[in-house]
Design an enzyme around this catalytic site. Structure first.
Site, PDB file in Angstrom:
ATOM      1  N   HIS A 120       0.822  -1.208   0.000  1.00  0.00           N
ATOM      2  CA  HIS A 120       0.000   0.000   0.000  1.00  0.00           C
ATOM      3  C   HIS A 120       0.861   1.266   0.000  1.00  0.00           C
ATOM      4  O   HIS A 120       2.040   1.239   0.373  1.00  0.00           O
ATOM      5  CB  HIS A 120      -0.907   0.023   1.230  1.00  0.00           C
ATOM      6  CG  HIS A 120      -0.135   0.022   2.521  1.00  0.00           C
ATOM      7  ND1 HIS A 120       0.436   1.155   3.051  1.00  0.00           N
ATOM      8  CD2 HIS A 120       0.194  -0.978   3.363  1.00  0.00           C
ATOM      9  CE1 HIS A 120       1.065   0.863   4.168  1.00  0.00           C
ATOM     10  NE2 HIS A 120       0.943  -0.435   4.389  1.00  0.00           N
ATOM     11  N   GLU A 224      -2.013  -7.324   7.517  1.00  0.00           N
ATOM     12  CA  GLU A 224      -0.696  -7.204   8.129  1.00  0.00           C
ATOM     13  C   GLU A 224      -0.617  -8.049   9.398  1.00  0.00           C
ATOM     14  O   GLU A 224      -1.635  -8.521   9.923  1.00  0.00           O
ATOM     15  CB  GLU A 224      -0.413  -5.727   8.440  1.00  0.00           C
ATOM     16  CG  GLU A 224       0.976  -5.431   9.001  1.00  0.00           C
ATOM     17  CD  GLU A 224       2.105  -5.937   8.130  1.00  0.00           C
ATOM     18  OE1 GLU A 224       2.264  -7.175   8.017  1.00  0.00           O
ATOM     19  OE2 GLU A 224       2.836  -5.099   7.571  1.00  0.00           O
TER      20      GLU A 224
END
Length: 377
Positions: A120, A224
Site C-alpha cells: 500500500h 498485516e
C-alpha cells in the site's frame, strides 16, 4: 515444516476447488522460480530499487518457448534475425507465453502462477512513525488511535501515499497498453483501508477488457501482522464496503474484526502459517495465472518466505512480481507453536526515544522488549 491448525477465528472457509485437486495425504510446497526478475537476484538492493525504473524488474532474456527466428541474409547487407511474430513482440508477451508453456508441460501435481504483490501507499501511521521516531512509536503512540491532528487506526493514505498509488496506476496503464503486460485475471486485497484504497486508485479507472475487470476480493489473511498497534485493527465490513462499490468479500468474512485485541500480537510462526493457508486457498480455488495482491510489507515478507523467495522488503507503494511453482508433496508431520503473545508497552509518552536503543518509559510505566523493533507496515 507444516504448521498445526490455526485458531478457529483464522480458519479459512473450505475452498471451492477449481481445476487443481489436491491428492489425499498431500500438501502444497511453494518455490519462487528464479532468473526472471531483478528482485530474484541477491545483488538487487531492495532499499533503492524502484519497479518503475525497471519494467517491474522483468529481465531481458530468451525463453525455451520462444519461436525460432530465421536469419535473413539480404544481398550486400549484414544478416539479421527475422522480426518476432505477432504475440511474441514484447518481453512481457514472450514471458506470458513461457508461463503458459510451463503450465502446459507441468504434471498434474504442479502448477505455475505469477503473483504481483504491491505494498500500500504511505498511510498516516507511517507518517506518524516517522514523526515520533520508531522507538516512541512502538512504545506508546502506535497503541493510540491518533493524535490531535490525524487518526491512524486502520489508517487512510496520506497525500504522498495517494501519489504512490497514482504512480502505479499510470505505470500499469503504460505496461498493459504499450508493453504487452498481461492483464490480471484476479485481484485480492487486505481488508485494511490503506490497501483497499491503494488497489482502488491503482486499478479502478484503467481501461481493462471486460474479461479482466477490476473486481477485487477482500481476504482476511492478506492483512498485516496482527499486533497491538491500532493501525492493524481493521474497520468493520460495512465501512470497508463503502471504500469501493465493486468490492467483494471472501465467504465467511466477519462484520467486525475478530482477531485484533489490543493486548496480544500474533507470533511469527502464526503469521507464516496463515500466509501458507491463504496461498493454499488461492491456488486451490482460483485457476487464474496472473494475480494481483495488495498487502503490507510485513505480510508480503511472510508470503515471500513461504514462497522460498529471497528477502526483499518493500517500501510503501513498491511492487514485486514472483513466478511461483506450486507442487504437491507428501504431508510432513505437524509442529505446534505459540500463536499469540502479550505485548506490553508504555502507558504514557516515553521519556526518551533513541533510534537503535529503544525508548525509556516514565518511572510509573513498564515497557516490554517485544514491541521494540516493529515498524508500521
Amino acid at each position: 515444516m507444516k504448521f498445526s491448525v490455526l485458531s478457529a477465528a483464522l480458519a479459512l472457509t473450505p475452498a471451492v476447488m477449481a481445476d487443481w485437486k489436491i491428492s489425499k495425504n498431500r500438501e502444497i510446497e511453494y518455490s519462487s522460480v528464479e532468473g526472471f526478475f531483478l528482485q530474484d537476484n541477491t545483488t538487487t538492493d531492495a532499499t533503492t530499487f524502484d519497479y518503475a525504473d525497471w519494467n517491474f524488474g522483468l529481465l531481458n532474456r530468451t525463453y525455451t518457448s520462444d519461436p525460432k527466428r530465421k536469419t535473413i541474409k539480404p544481398k550486400g547487407r549484414k544478416p539479421y534475425k527475422a522480426p518476432w511474430p505477432k504475440g511474441y513482440t514484447t518481453q512481457w508477451e514472450r514471458f506470458e507465453k513461457y508461463v503458459e508453456h510451463l503450465n502446459k508441460k507441468a504434471p498434474k501435481d504442479t502448477q505455475y502462477k505469477v503473483l504481483v504483490m504491491g505494498r500500500h501507499g504511505e498511510g498516516f501511521h507511517n507518517a506518524a512513525e516517522t514523526y515520533y521516531g520508531t522507538p516512541a512509536w512502538n512504545c506508546y503512540w502506535s497503541e493510540q488511535t491518533g493524535n490531535a491532528t490525524v487518526t491512524w487506526q486502520d489508517a487512510l493514505l496520506t497525500e504522498a501515499g495517494l501519489e504512490e498509488a497514482y504512480k502505479a496506476n499510470a505505470y500499469f496503464e503504460e505496461r498493459f497498453e504499450q508493453y504487452g503486460m498481461p492483464y490480471f485475471e484476479s485481484y485480492y486485497t487486505s481488508p485494511l483501508a490503506r490497501c483497499v484504497i491503494t488497489a482502488r486508485e491503482t486499478f479502478a479507472n484503467l481501461d481493462l477488457p471486460k474479461s479482466h475487470r477490476f473486481l477485487p476480493v477482500v481476504k482476511e489473511s492478506f492483512r498485516e501482522s496482527i499486533s497491538i498497534h491500532t493501525c492493524d485493527h481493521r474497520s468493520n465490513k460495512t465501512y470497508i464496503s463503502t471504500l469501493f462499490s465493486k468490492l467483494r468479500f471472501e465467504k465467511g468474512f466477519a462484520e467486525t474484526d475478530e482477531l485484533w485485541t489490543g493486548t496480544k500480537g500474533e507470533t511469527t510462526e502464526h503469521q507464516l502459517a496463515r500466509s501458507k493457508d491463504i496461498l493454499d486457498d488461492v491456488f486451490t480455488s482460483d485457476d487464474a495465472t496472473w494475480i494481483s495482491v495488495t498487502s503490507h510489507s510485513g505480510e508480503i515478507s511472510k508470503l515471500l518466505t513461504t514462497l522460498n523467495h529471497r528477502t526483499f522488503k518493500l517500501s510503501t507503494g513498491q511492487i514485486i512480481p514472483v513466478l511461483v511453482k506450486a507442487k504437491q508433496v507428501s504431508i510432513e508431520p505437524t509442529s505446534t507453536y505459540a500463536s499469540w503473545s502479550t505485548e506490553a508497552t508504555c502507558n504514557a509518552p516515553p521519556v526518551t526515544s533513541i533510534s537503535g536503543q529503544g525508548c525509556v518509559c516514565s518511572t510509573s510505566t513498564t515497557l516490554a522488549s517485544t514491541s521494540a523493533t516493529a515498524t508500521a507496515a
